[in-house]
Design an enzyme around this catalytic site. Structure first.
Site, short mmCIF file in Angstrom:
data_model
loop_
_atom_site.label_atom_id
_atom_site.label_comp_id
_atom_site.label_asym_id
_atom_site.label_seq_id
_atom_site.Cartn_x
_atom_site.Cartn_y
_atom_site.Cartn_z
N LEU A 116 -12.22 8.94 -10.90
CA LEU A 116 -12.79 8.42 -12.13
C LEU A 116 -13.62 6.79 -11.86
CD1 LEU A 116 -10.51 9.58 -14.71
CD2 LEU A 116 -12.94 10.68 -13.96
N GLY A 170 -13.68 3.00 -12.27
CA GLY A 170 -12.44 2.40 -12.36
C GLY A 170 -11.33 2.65 -11.71
N ALA A 171 -11.01 3.88 -11.01
CA ALA A 171 -9.77 4.41 -10.46
C ALA A 171 -9.33 3.58 -9.31
CB ALA A 171 -10.17 5.70 -9.96
N GLY A 172 -10.41 2.70 -8.64
CA GLY A 172 -10.00 1.68 -7.67
C GLY A 172 -10.64 2.09 -6.15
N LYS A 173 -11.78 2.98 -6.26
CA LYS A 173 -12.34 3.51 -5.07
C LYS A 173 -12.83 2.32 -4.23
CE LYS A 173 -15.32 6.18 -7.55
NZ LYS A 173 -14.55 5.75 -8.83
N THR A 174 -13.82 1.42 -5.00
CA THR A 174 -14.38 0.12 -4.10
C THR A 174 -13.36 -0.84 -3.80
OG1 THR A 174 -16.25 0.83 -5.71
CG2 THR A 174 -16.10 -1.49 -4.85
N SER A 208 -18.41 11.34 -7.30
CA SER A 208 -18.65 12.87 -6.97
C SER A 208 -17.94 13.93 -7.52
CB SER A 208 -18.35 12.82 -5.31
OG SER A 208 -17.31 12.28 -4.96
P1 ADP Z 1 -14.28 2.34 -8.91
O1 ADP Z 1 -14.91 1.96 -7.74
O2 ADP Z 1 -13.19 3.54 -8.71
O3 ADP Z 1 -15.15 2.66 -10.13
P2 ADP Z 1 -13.20 -0.29 -8.99
O4 ADP Z 1 -12.48 -0.73 -7.65
O5 ADP Z 1 -14.54 -0.94 -9.36
O6 ADP Z 1 -13.05 1.14 -9.51
O7 ADP Z 1 -12.36 -0.70 -10.27
C1 ADP Z 1 -10.91 -0.64 -10.23
C2 ADP Z 1 -10.16 -1.89 -10.82
O8 ADP Z 1 -8.54 -1.33 -11.06
C3 ADP Z 1 -9.99 -3.24 -10.32
O9 ADP Z 1 -10.41 -3.98 -11.36
C4 ADP Z 1 -8.91 -3.32 -9.63
O10 ADP Z 1 -8.73 -4.95 -9.51
C5 ADP Z 1 -8.14 -2.63 -10.53
N1 ADP Z 1 -6.66 -2.15 -9.78
C6 ADP Z 1 -5.43 -2.36 -10.06
N2 ADP Z 1 -4.51 -1.80 -9.55
C7 ADP Z 1 -5.22 -1.31 -8.28
C8 ADP Z 1 -4.93 -0.47 -7.25
N3 ADP Z 1 -3.77 -0.32 -6.79
N4 ADP Z 1 -6.02 -0.04 -6.42
C9 ADP Z 1 -7.27 -0.22 -6.47
N5 ADP Z 1 -7.53 -0.83 -7.80
C10 ADP Z 1 -6.81 -1.40 -8.50
#
Ligand code: ADP
Length: 196
Positions: free
Chosen positions: A16, A18-22, A89
């Protein structure tokens, strides 16, 4: 002895918004470079400002977005590049197509649940989606089909970024796609009679 050619691969981060992909892909990038790999990162938000800026978030446009990205990932991965691709995706068959096209597809499911993503609300989009202002928002007003057999699952709501990175690294090392880190010189016994 010459080093064997680096085999390319595609780490495909799905999950999703904000999941942490980037965040995880960005943390991984310099580590893979240190290990001697050529790395390219393809990111949904960036690609949508360039290669696919003409596209929106209808189902059809989402497929076209991934189709174009797949073409790039295919060229890179077959030429020995490590590709870090971060794209929501949302559809299973969409990801299955990528798997068929590219070299060494590795599906990484960043499984942070919608409640946690919404709480983080990095881009302020969940609030708007829940208010009904974004009609095609994945996980709220649009579907997300979780992977059934991903190579790697990262519950990024339970693991730190470092732990997520370490999980991916050990998978890649296990597959022989990334050389293991050189041991620290200080820990190696270099004396002639040394038994190591
Ligand atoms: P996505 O690319 O999936 O949309 P982002 O990487 O942009 O998500 O955002 C994820 C957010 O969650 C960031 O603000 C990041 O700092 C926070 N976060 C907290 N814990 C984690 C973790 N274990 N892995 C990745 N992101 C995390």
């Amino acid at each position: 002895m010459t080093r064997p050619e680096q085999e390319g691969f595609v780490l495909w981060f799905t999950g999703l918004s904000g999941a942490g992909k980037t965040t995880i892909a960005k943390a991984l990038e310099p580590i893979l470079r240190e290990r001697g790999l050529r790395v390219e990162r393809l990111d949904g938000d960036i690609v949508r400002q360039s290669l696919t800026r003409d596209l929106g978030f209808s189902k059809e446009d989402r497929y076209t977005n991934i189709e174009r990205v797949t073409f790039v990932a295919k060229l890179l991965s077959r030429n020995g590049v490590a590709v870090l691709a971060s794209f929501i995706s949302p559809y299973r068959d969409m990801r299955a197509r990528v798997r068929r096209e590219v070299t060494n597809f590795i599906e990484v499911y960043v499984s942070t649940p919608v409640e946690v993503c919404a709480q983080r609300d990095v881009k302020g989009l969940y609030a708007r989606a829940f208010a009904g202002e974004i009609p095609n928002f994945t996980g709220v007003s649009d579907p997300y089909e979780p992977p059934e057999n991903p190579e790697i699952v990262l519950p990024a709501h339970e693991l730190s970024v470092e732990e997520c990175v370490a999980t991916v690294l050990s998978y890649l090392e296990e597959r022989g796609l990334v050389p293991r880190a050189e041991p620290e010189l200080a820990t190696v016994n270099l004396s002639p009679g040394g038994k190591g």
